[in-house]
Design an enzyme around this catalytic site. Sequence first.
Site, short mmCIF file in Angstrom:
data_model
loop_
_atom_site.label_atom_id
_atom_site.label_comp_id
_atom_site.label_asym_id
_atom_site.label_seq_id
_atom_site.Cartn_x
_atom_site.Cartn_y
_atom_site.Cartn_z
N ARG A 122 0.82 -1.24 0.00
CA ARG A 122 0.00 0.00 0.00
C ARG A 122 0.85 1.27 0.00
O ARG A 122 0.41 2.32 0.46
CB ARG A 122 -0.95 0.04 1.20
CG ARG A 122 -1.91 -1.13 1.23
CD ARG A 122 -3.03 -0.87 2.22
NE ARG A 122 -3.87 -2.04 2.34
CZ ARG A 122 -3.65 -3.04 3.18
NH1 ARG A 122 -2.61 -3.00 4.00
NH2 ARG A 122 -4.46 -4.07 3.21
N LYS A 228 7.61 22.94 -13.69
CA LYS A 228 6.79 21.76 -13.37
C LYS A 228 6.45 21.75 -11.88
O LYS A 228 5.32 21.46 -11.50
CB LYS A 228 7.49 20.46 -13.77
CG LYS A 228 6.61 19.25 -13.52
CD LYS A 228 6.67 18.20 -14.58
CE LYS A 228 5.65 17.10 -14.35
NZ LYS A 228 5.90 15.91 -15.16
N ARG A 242 -2.59 22.20 -14.40
CA ARG A 242 -1.51 21.27 -14.77
C ARG A 242 -1.69 20.70 -16.18
O ARG A 242 -0.73 20.27 -16.80
CB ARG A 242 -1.45 20.12 -13.73
CG ARG A 242 -0.34 19.14 -14.00
CD ARG A 242 -0.13 18.13 -12.88
NE ARG A 242 0.88 17.15 -13.27
CZ ARG A 242 1.40 16.23 -12.48
NH1 ARG A 242 1.00 16.16 -11.23
NH2 ARG A 242 2.30 15.40 -12.92
N ASN A 246 0.30 19.33 -21.27
CA ASN A 246 -0.03 18.44 -22.39
C ASN A 246 0.01 19.11 -23.76
O ASN A 246 -0.44 18.53 -24.75
CB ASN A 246 -1.40 17.79 -22.15
CG ASN A 246 -1.35 16.83 -20.99
OD1 ASN A 246 -0.36 16.15 -20.81
ND2 ASN A 246 -2.38 16.82 -20.17
N HIS A 249 0.88 17.09 -26.82
CA HIS A 249 0.67 15.70 -26.43
C HIS A 249 -0.58 15.07 -27.03
O HIS A 249 -0.66 13.85 -27.11
CB HIS A 249 0.61 15.57 -24.90
CG HIS A 249 1.96 15.64 -24.24
ND1 HIS A 249 2.79 16.73 -24.37
CD2 HIS A 249 2.63 14.76 -23.45
CE1 HIS A 249 3.91 16.52 -23.68
NE2 HIS A 249 3.84 15.34 -23.12
N1 LIG Z 1 5.31 10.54 -15.35
C1 LIG Z 1 5.34 11.59 -16.13
O1 LIG Z 1 4.98 12.69 -15.74
C2 LIG Z 1 5.86 11.44 -17.54
C3 LIG Z 1 6.15 12.58 -18.31
C4 LIG Z 1 6.70 12.41 -19.58
C5 LIG Z 1 6.94 11.14 -20.05
N2 LIG Z 1 6.63 10.05 -19.29
C6 LIG Z 1 6.90 8.67 -19.76
O2 LIG Z 1 8.31 8.54 -19.87
C7 LIG Z 1 8.59 7.54 -20.83
C8 LIG Z 1 9.70 8.02 -21.72
O3 LIG Z 1 10.83 8.26 -20.94
P1 LIG Z 1 12.29 8.43 -21.56
O4 LIG Z 1 12.21 9.30 -22.74
O5 LIG Z 1 13.19 8.78 -20.45
O6 LIG Z 1 12.57 6.96 -22.17
P2 LIG Z 1 13.18 5.61 -21.59
O7 LIG Z 1 12.99 5.47 -20.14
O8 LIG Z 1 12.67 4.54 -22.47
O9 LIG Z 1 14.74 5.80 -21.88
C9 LIG Z 1 15.17 5.94 -23.19
C10 LIG Z 1 16.27 4.95 -23.56
O10 LIG Z 1 17.51 5.41 -23.05
C11 LIG Z 1 18.13 4.42 -22.24
N3 LIG Z 1 18.84 5.14 -21.19
C12 LIG Z 1 18.30 5.78 -20.13
N4 LIG Z 1 19.23 6.47 -19.48
C13 LIG Z 1 20.40 6.26 -20.13
C14 LIG Z 1 21.72 6.74 -19.92
N5 LIG Z 1 22.02 7.59 -18.95
N6 LIG Z 1 22.67 6.31 -20.77
C15 LIG Z 1 22.36 5.46 -21.80
N7 LIG Z 1 21.13 5.01 -22.05
C16 LIG Z 1 20.15 5.41 -21.22
C17 LIG Z 1 17.00 3.52 -21.80
O11 LIG Z 1 17.44 2.24 -21.51
C18 LIG Z 1 16.10 3.55 -23.02
O12 LIG Z 1 16.55 2.64 -23.98
C19 LIG Z 1 7.29 7.24 -21.55
O13 LIG Z 1 6.77 6.03 -21.09
C20 LIG Z 1 6.40 8.38 -21.14
O14 LIG Z 1 5.05 8.03 -21.12
C21 LIG Z 1 6.10 10.17 -18.05
ZN LIG Z 2 5.37 14.34 -22.06
#
Ligand SMILES: NC(=O)c1ccc[n+]([C@@H]2O[C@H](COP(=O)([O-])OP(=O)(O)OC[C@H]3O[C@@H](n4cnc5c(N)ncnc54)[C@H](O)[C@@H]3O)[C@@H](O)[C@H]2O)c1
Ligand SMILES: [Zn+2]
Length: 365
Positions: A122, A228, A242, A246, A249
């Site tokens: 939880r 943010k 907030r 988007n 998006h």
């Molecule tokens: N929670 C939120 O508010 C929010 C906001 C925006 C996006 N997201 C989500 O985030 C995700 C995208 O995140 P992302 O763009 O970070 O992608 P990701 O987590 O897939 O990372 C991108 C790639 O880079 C690699 N990687 C990460 N750090 C690295 C490093 N330091 N060196 C080498 N390789 C590295 C990872 O293994 C992956 O292959 C999506 O699922 C999206 O929906 C969430």
């Molecule tokens: Zn985003």
Amino acid sequence: MRHTITVNLHERSYPIYVGNDMLSGFAPTLQRHGIPRQLVVITDSHIAPHYLQPLLKHLRHFDFDASAIVVPPGEQQKSLRRATSIFTTLLERGIGRKSAVLALGGGVVGDLSGFIAATYHRGITLVQMPTTLLSQVDSAVGGKTAVNHPLGKNMIGAFYQPSLVWADMHCLRTLPPREVTCGLGEIVKYGVIADAEFFAYLESHLDRALVLDEKIILHIQSVCCGIKARLVSEDERETGRRVILNYGHTVGHALEAAGAFRVVKHGEGVLVGMVAETYIARELGMISGDVHDRIVKLIQRIPIRARFHALKPADILRAMSRDKKTVSGKKRFVLPTNIGNVTVVEMVEEKLIRTSLKHTWQTLQ
Ligand SMILES: NC(=O)c1ccc[n+]([C@@H]2O[C@H](COP(=O)([O-])OP(=O)(O)OC[C@H]3O[C@@H](n4cnc5c(N)ncnc54)[C@H](O)[C@@H]3O)[C@@H](O)[C@H]2O)c1
Ligand SMILES: [Zn+2]
């Protein structure tokens, strides 16, 4: 070199530390914040070879009982199936209520680990250690955690804030160029939605940002996390302001979905989506041609490697409608009214969306 930004949420307020080469100060900071001694680091197999062992060594040196779970990389890992396998590992290891999850990774690891922390026993303590540009300026902050469902992205999740965010740009040295582009998607977004001065800064410093110049990235991290943090403090659960996060998006998510999450990455979808949505704003008379051109010109300077041109408008529109049904019953667009200002528009004709895609395909050749 380190800055601290605070997310003000009363008893759930927390700091975001941004800077460079910060590892030596990490465990003492965890101790100062009363983070439990039993820690499970969740990361992926791209990140682990670079950063996991030094981190575990550092934590153990400071008496933390730290272990790790390494998952494969990629959006597909944000699944209930992966979550279940992690729950099993946690239970088998006897991880109790007084423990913490440390998310070492990009948005995928961050969203998945956040979901685990929000639901295991939880809710256990969560620490975000973002390693991509996108997660350092956006996804690690704000408490949105989720896994995907076959019928929709981020459909199963919770608002669950971390106890702290530790964004060390040292990790960005190994980041593939395509991921730098993704981060810039969210970064440009911040300029357009909330900060004209920052947008102008990006116009002057984009080339140095693209090569991850430390001074420029530190400023970018601070500004984006600051915006943010403010938006999340005002509206934690996205019932109001907030939602402006988007911008780009509505089209962006549809591009991701139309390519089955394999063609377009999240940040790339945001970049392409901003071009389409800026066009819509201009056609609706909400912005001048000059404002439109400034936004589009900045985005054109960012190399987008995704093969989004292969996506079919019909598939994109279908994905958008499905989003509409599952989420709110309305197609909602966040559209610019100027640089630094946006508003929410709910009635956009399908014909205009179609034209905006055509225009975007031509603009981003
Ligand atoms: N929670 C939120 O508010 C929010 C906001 C925006 C996006 N997201 C989500 O985030 C995700 C995208 O995140 P992302 O763009 O970070 O992608 P990701 O987590 O897939 O990372 C991108 C790639 O880079 C690699 N990687 C990460 N750090 C690295 C490093 N330091 N060196 C080498 N390789 C590295 C990872 O293994 C992956 O292959 C999506 O699922 C999206 O929906 C969430
Ligand atoms: Zn985003």
